[in-house]
Design an enzyme around this catalytic site. Structure first.
Site, PDB file in Angstrom:
ATOM      1  N   LEU A  63       0.858  -1.189   0.000  1.00 53.06           N
ATOM      2  CA  LEU A  63       0.000   0.000   0.000  1.00 53.06           C
ATOM      3  C   LEU A  63       0.888   1.231   0.000  1.00 53.06           C
ATOM      4  O   LEU A  63       1.836   1.314   0.783  1.00 53.06           O
ATOM      5  CB  LEU A  63      -0.899   0.031   1.243  1.00 53.06           C
ATOM      6  CG  LEU A  63      -2.178  -0.819   1.226  1.00 53.06           C
ATOM      7  CD1 LEU A  63      -2.748  -0.910   2.633  1.00 53.06           C
ATOM      8  CD2 LEU A  63      -3.201  -0.217   0.291  1.00 53.06           C
ATOM      9  N   SER A  64       0.593   2.185  -0.866  1.00 50.39           N
ATOM     10  CA  SER A  64       1.328   3.453  -0.847  1.00 50.39           C
ATOM     11  C   SER A  64       0.897   4.286   0.355  1.00 50.39           C
ATOM     12  O   SER A  64      -0.121   4.010   1.000  1.00 50.39           O
ATOM     13  CB  SER A  64       1.083   4.232  -2.141  1.00 50.39           C
ATOM     14  OG  SER A  64       1.624   3.563  -3.252  1.00 50.39           O
TER      15      SER A  64
END
Length: 359
Positions: A63-64
């Site tokens: 996940l960014s």
């Protein structure tokens, strides 16, 4: 990447911090971020880090940072009915937020390199549809995920209004990415260490804007098969909704409009407060004793005297419970579900209207 804003105690506080730092600037993006809890896309043992402005990676799952997703969502300028392609769709978190904005007549496709992550995304999507309190508040464009290398998309695929790539793109692949766009479309991708927004203004005309410096892992180069051929990725064809599905959307839309009108007039449904039945407590009694025409008031021992300490302790517990109830928010009421369940329809049709959701 990340660390640009303070960590939140929960999803709403994280969004508040992103708004304050001007990463989230529009109402549509804010609503999408609040509707989907970032922690729901973490593995259970890592959820304590979900509300930090940091990227997270475990194995192939990634996940960014929230600030990056915020800038991406704002740069995409999403509108209902558009088509969206997510290259490196990962957990499906971003695709699901996009789907809340695109609405039921949009197109929402994702390509993910790793098959285990594709399955993870499908599981998370299923949980969101079945259990999320937010699902009935929006008209959702459900994402479709396929496994493959996004640099091997079949050349005869359709073009999209919006494209996002979640991996670092080198200059040699810039034209390939641009060709996925319709005229008037927007492409957002990390290009040479800069999050870049490219707008296709004509068949061969482009506008480019650098948004901010980023650090992304580069795109994985395609692997050739033994025959030397590429494994082409076939994207899902644009789906045409059935008449039955369109009827479901129309009925749900009519109920939502009626609810909004009632709320505007002040006649909408309200959560009714819960009242706790008062406890009846025995009390000590003053006993009157008559002795030779003289009256004496005497306090005679009563079995309830032995419970005075218990009564005091119970009083303290009740005060603590009342305090907790006053500070604890009431669980949300799904008014749409209540309305559907009251319709004079067979139960199977009611559950179809509710997408067979659990709550």
């Amino acid at each position: 990447m990340g660390g640009a804003v303070s960590a939140g105690e929960d999803n709403d506080e994280l969004i508040d911090n992103l708004k304050e730092a001007q990463y989230i600037r529009t109402d549509l993006v804010e609503q999408a971020f609040r509707a989907i809890d970032r922690a729901d896309y973490y593995l259970e043992e890592f959820k304590e880090n979900a509300y930090k402005d940091l990227a997270w990676k475990h194995g192939n799952i990634h996940l960014s940072a929230p600030c990056i997703y915020s800038e991406v969502m704002e740069a995409l300028d999403l509108q209902p009915g558009l088509s969206f392609l997510n290259l490196g769709s990962g957990t499906g978190y971003l695709s699901s937020m996009v789907g809340l904005i695109l609405g039921p007549f949009g197109v929402n496709h994702g390509v993910e390199l790793h098959s285990d992550v594709t399955e993870y995304a499908k599981q998370k999507l299923d949980v969101f549809i079945r259990t999320s309190d937010s699902f009935d508040k929006f008209d959702f464009c459900e994402p479709s995920f396929v496994t493959g290398n996004c640099l091997e998309i079949a050349p005869d695929c359709c073009q999209y209004d919006r494209v996002y790539c979640g991996a670092g793109v080198q200059k040699e692949h810039e034209e390939y990415m641009k060709n996925l766009l319709k005229v008037g479309g927007i492409l957002v991708m990390p290009l040479e260490e800069k999050l870049t927004k490219i707008t296709r203004t004509g068949p061969s005309a482009w506008e480019t804007k650098k948004i901010l410096a980023v650090s992304f892992a580069p795109l994985v180069q395609p692997c050739r098969s033994e025959s030397g051929q590429s494994r082409l990725v076939q994207l899902p064809p644009p789906a045409v909704r059935s008449l039955q599905d369109l009827a479901r959307l129309a009925i749900r839309g009519s109920i939502k409009r009626a609810m909004r009108q009632e709320a505007t007039r002040g006649g909408g449904l309200k959560n009714t407060p819960m009242f706790k039945r008062r406890r009846v407590r025995r009390r000590r009694m003053e006993t009157i004793v008559f002795l030779d025409k003289e009256v004496f008031a005497s306090r005679i021992s009563n079995p309830s005297d032995d419970t005075s300490c218990e009564d005091a302790e119970e009083d303290r517990r009740e005060v603590a419970e009342r305090t907790l109830q006053e500070t604890k928010p009431e669980p949300p009421v799904n008014f749409l579900r209540q309305r559907v369940l009251r319709l004079p329809l067979p139960d199977p049709l009611k559950y179809y209207l509710l997408y067979y959701r659990e709550k």
